[in-house]
Design an enzyme around this catalytic site. Structure first.
Site, PDB file in Angstrom:
ATOM      1  N   GLY A 137      45.996  40.082  57.613  1.00  0.00           N
ATOM      2  CA  GLY A 137      47.031  40.018  58.189  1.00  0.00           C
ATOM      3  C   GLY A 137      48.152  39.718  57.051  1.00  0.00           C
ATOM      4  O   GLY A 137      49.291  38.791  57.427  1.00  0.00           O
TER       5      GLY A 137
ATOM      6  N   GLY B 180      52.273  40.008  57.529  1.00  0.00           N
ATOM      7  CA  GLY B 180      52.983  39.518  58.901  1.00  0.00           C
ATOM      8  C   GLY B 180      53.811  38.095  58.196  1.00  0.00           C
ATOM      9  O   GLY B 180      54.038  38.074  56.982  1.00  0.00           O
ATOM     10  N   GLN B 181      54.277  37.475  59.189  1.00  0.00           N
ATOM     11  CA  GLN B 181      55.503  36.426  58.723  1.00  0.00           C
ATOM     12  C   GLN B 181      55.138  35.525  57.850  1.00  0.00           C
ATOM     13  O   GLN B 181      55.622  35.253  56.741  1.00  0.00           O
ATOM     14  CB  GLN B 181      55.990  35.880  60.124  1.00  0.00           C
ATOM     15  CG  GLN B 181      57.193  34.908  59.877  1.00  0.00           C
ATOM     16  CD  GLN B 181      57.555  34.015  60.959  1.00  0.00           C
ATOM     17  OE1 GLN B 181      56.724  33.745  61.797  1.00  0.00           O
ATOM     18  NE2 GLN B 181      58.735  33.573  60.824  1.00  0.00           N
TER      19      GLN B 181
ATOM     20  N   ASP C  50      45.836  44.529  55.397  1.00  0.00           N
ATOM     21  CA  ASP C  50      46.446  44.245  56.379  1.00  0.00           C
ATOM     22  C   ASP C  50      46.297  45.871  57.072  1.00  0.00           C
ATOM     23  O   ASP C  50      45.686  47.014  56.328  1.00  0.00           O
ATOM     24  CB  ASP C  50      47.920  44.420  56.493  1.00  0.00           C
ATOM     25  CG  ASP C  50      48.798  43.825  57.536  1.00  0.00           C
ATOM     26  OD1 ASP C  50      49.253  42.693  57.769  1.00  0.00           O
ATOM     27  OD2 ASP C  50      48.875  44.862  58.535  1.00  0.00           O
TER      28      ASP C  50
ATOM     29  N   ASP D 140      40.993  47.106  58.902  1.00  0.00           N
ATOM     30  CA  ASP D 140      40.875  46.742  60.181  1.00  0.00           C
ATOM     31  C   ASP D 140      40.155  45.370  60.553  1.00  0.00           C
ATOM     32  O   ASP D 140      38.913  45.667  60.163  1.00  0.00           O
ATOM     33  CB  ASP D 140      40.638  47.910  61.028  1.00  0.00           C
ATOM     34  CG  ASP D 140      40.477  47.753  62.445  1.00  0.00           C
ATOM     35  OD1 ASP D 140      40.494  46.431  62.940  1.00  0.00           O
ATOM     36  OD2 ASP D 140      40.150  48.667  63.323  1.00  0.00           O
TER      37      ASP D 140
ATOM     38  N   TYR E  73      46.581  34.609  74.014  1.00  0.00           N
ATOM     39  CA  TYR E  73      46.820  34.120  72.774  1.00  0.00           C
ATOM     40  C   TYR E  73      46.209  32.872  72.713  1.00  0.00           C
ATOM     41  O   TYR E  73      45.580  32.559  71.644  1.00  0.00           O
ATOM     42  CB  TYR E  73      48.544  34.134  72.312  1.00  0.00           C
ATOM     43  CG  TYR E  73      48.789  33.507  70.998  1.00  0.00           C
ATOM     44  CD1 TYR E  73      48.278  34.115  69.907  1.00  0.00           C
ATOM     45  CD2 TYR E  73      49.727  32.616  71.026  1.00  0.00           C
ATOM     46  CE1 TYR E  73      48.658  33.547  68.741  1.00  0.00           C
ATOM     47  CE2 TYR E  73      50.303  32.170  69.828  1.00  0.00           C
ATOM     48  CZ  TYR E  73      49.813  32.673  68.592  1.00  0.00           C
ATOM     49  OH  TYR E  73      49.929  32.062  67.453  1.00  0.00           O
TER      50      TYR E  73
ATOM     51  N   LYS F  64      42.967  31.446  70.617  1.00  0.00           N
ATOM     52  CA  LYS F  64      43.031  30.506  69.508  1.00  0.00           C
ATOM     53  C   LYS F  64      42.291  29.304  69.665  1.00  0.00           C
ATOM     54  O   LYS F  64      41.680  28.724  68.922  1.00  0.00           O
ATOM     55  CB  LYS F  64      44.625  30.189  69.403  1.00  0.00           C
ATOM     56  CG  LYS F  64      45.270  31.309  68.464  1.00  0.00           C
ATOM     57  CD  LYS F  64      44.785  31.485  66.979  1.00  0.00           C
ATOM     58  CE  LYS F  64      45.469  32.702  66.311  1.00  0.00           C
ATOM     59  NZ  LYS F  64      44.973  32.665  64.862  1.00  0.00           N
TER      60      LYS F  64
HETATM   61  C1  AKB Z   1      54.484  32.475  69.067  1.00  0.00           C
HETATM   62  O1  AKB Z   1      55.608  32.202  69.314  1.00  0.00           O
HETATM   63  O2  AKB Z   1      53.655  33.138  69.683  1.00  0.00           O
HETATM   64  C2  AKB Z   1      54.061  31.902  67.783  1.00  0.00           C
HETATM   65  C3  AKB Z   1      53.450  30.656  68.085  1.00  0.00           C
HETATM   66  C4  AKB Z   1      54.172  29.285  68.228  1.00  0.00           C
HETATM   67  O3  AKB Z   1      52.255  30.474  67.685  1.00  0.00           O
HETATM   68  N1  AKB Z   1      55.233  31.839  67.017  1.00  0.00           N
END
Ligand code: AKB
Length: 303
Positions: free
Chosen positions: A3, A6-7, A29, A44, A134, A138
């Site tokens: 990744g 990414g940011q 990436d 990938d 998400y 995590k």
């Molecule tokens: C999001 O907004 O999904 C991310 C995070 C806080 O993990 N920036």
């Protein structure tokens, strides 16, 4: 690093190259490499064999596993998010064990918190009932990190990032993205329509502190790291209205409107402020930027 476009990846690649030398960092990436110089491989992360080939080809010793879908984009495709955020992490853990990888960095998030979590000064260990895929992926990743450390002795280090503010790469698909978008819109168009309510308070951190935190955590002596899942950290907390006032000091014409969308519900289930005392104690975490100094630096760089 997975990744790497990414940011966080974009800037972490450069920081690691500066520290370890350009040829010591393998950026990978799915998308073409637009950002960094140095070694790059298309990868990938869901492809076990390809990941293993890269590990073998370069004799990889550390993995920074940044590839992930964020909170808002994750809701659009929950099954894919699970595969990228969790199944791919399991691949990494299995390969790390097999190839005796020395250290792994796993970025977690305030998205692991949910409606049952205390929102003020959220503790390190608390109730985790996240409402997004998400967050579910995590927190499960955090548990797998702990399992691999306890069972196989892998050295895994993680951080629960709050909203990350930066100017080099614009984040996509997150709930905290407004805190970056507003700067670019303020400079370009002098107006911004915020997708969260004016008084939505969320924890944030500025990119230089993200880089410092990651490097410091990865360098800390193993015996100082008391947890293998992920440390709470925070730079400061802000609401869109407070950020607007802070930017207006430099761009008085800025007009902000508020049109809350689906992301409001996600933000309302997250923390307002974070207790990061364990990170401070274990590896001396201490952010350099508050909201005011971050705003000035963002505007100086974007302009
Ligand atoms: C999001 O907004 O999904 C991310 C995070 C806080 O993990 N920036």
């Amino acid at each position: 690093m997975t990744g790497s476009n990414g940011q966080i990846g974009t800037e972490l690649v450069s920081a690691l190259q500066k520290k370890h030398g350009q040829d010591s960092v393998i950026a990978t990436d799915l998308k073409d490499n637009e950002n960094s110089e140095g070694i790059f491989e298309f990868l990938d992360v869901m492809n076990f064999e390809r990941v293993e080939r890269v590990i073998k080809k370069y004799n990889v010793t550390q993995i920074y596993h940044l590839a992930a879908l964020l909170s808002s984009s994750g809701e659009k495709n929950p099954a894919l998010t699970w595969r990228i955020n969790l199944d791919a992490y399991l691949n990494i853990l299995q390969l790390a064990h097999k190839h005796k990888i020395e250290k792994i960095f796993f970025p977690s998030t305030i998205g692991v918190f949910g409606p049952t979590t205390p929102r003020i000064n959220t503790p390190q260990n608390t109730s985790f009932v996240p409402g997004t895929v998400y967050g579910i992926s995590k927190i499960t990743g955090e548990l797998w990190s702990q399992y691999y450390r306890n069972t196989y002795g892998l050295d895994i280090r993680g951080i629960r990032f709050p909203g990350v503010i930066s100017y080099a790469t614009i984040p996509k698909g997150g709930t905290t993205d407004f805190a970056v978008e507003i700067f670019f819109e303020a400079v370009k168009n002098k107006k911004y329509d915020c997708f969260l309510k004016a008084d939505t308070r969320l924890p944030m951190v500025y990119m230089p502190d993200v880089l410092k935190a990651t490097l410091d955590l990865m360098e800390a002596p193993k015996e100082d790291i008391s947890i293998s899942y992920a440390y709470n950290i925070s730079g400061f907390s802000l609401t869109p209205a407070e950020l607007n006032v802070a930017i207006k000091k430099y761009i008085p014409e800025l007009q902000i409107t508020y049109t809350p969308d689906k992301r409001q519900k996600i933000a309302d289930s997250w923390s307002e402020t974070i207790d990061d005392s364990l990170a401070r104690k274990d590896w001396n975490w201490s952010p350099a930027y508050d909201m005011e100094s971050m705003v000035k630096d963002m505007l100086d760089n974007i302009k």
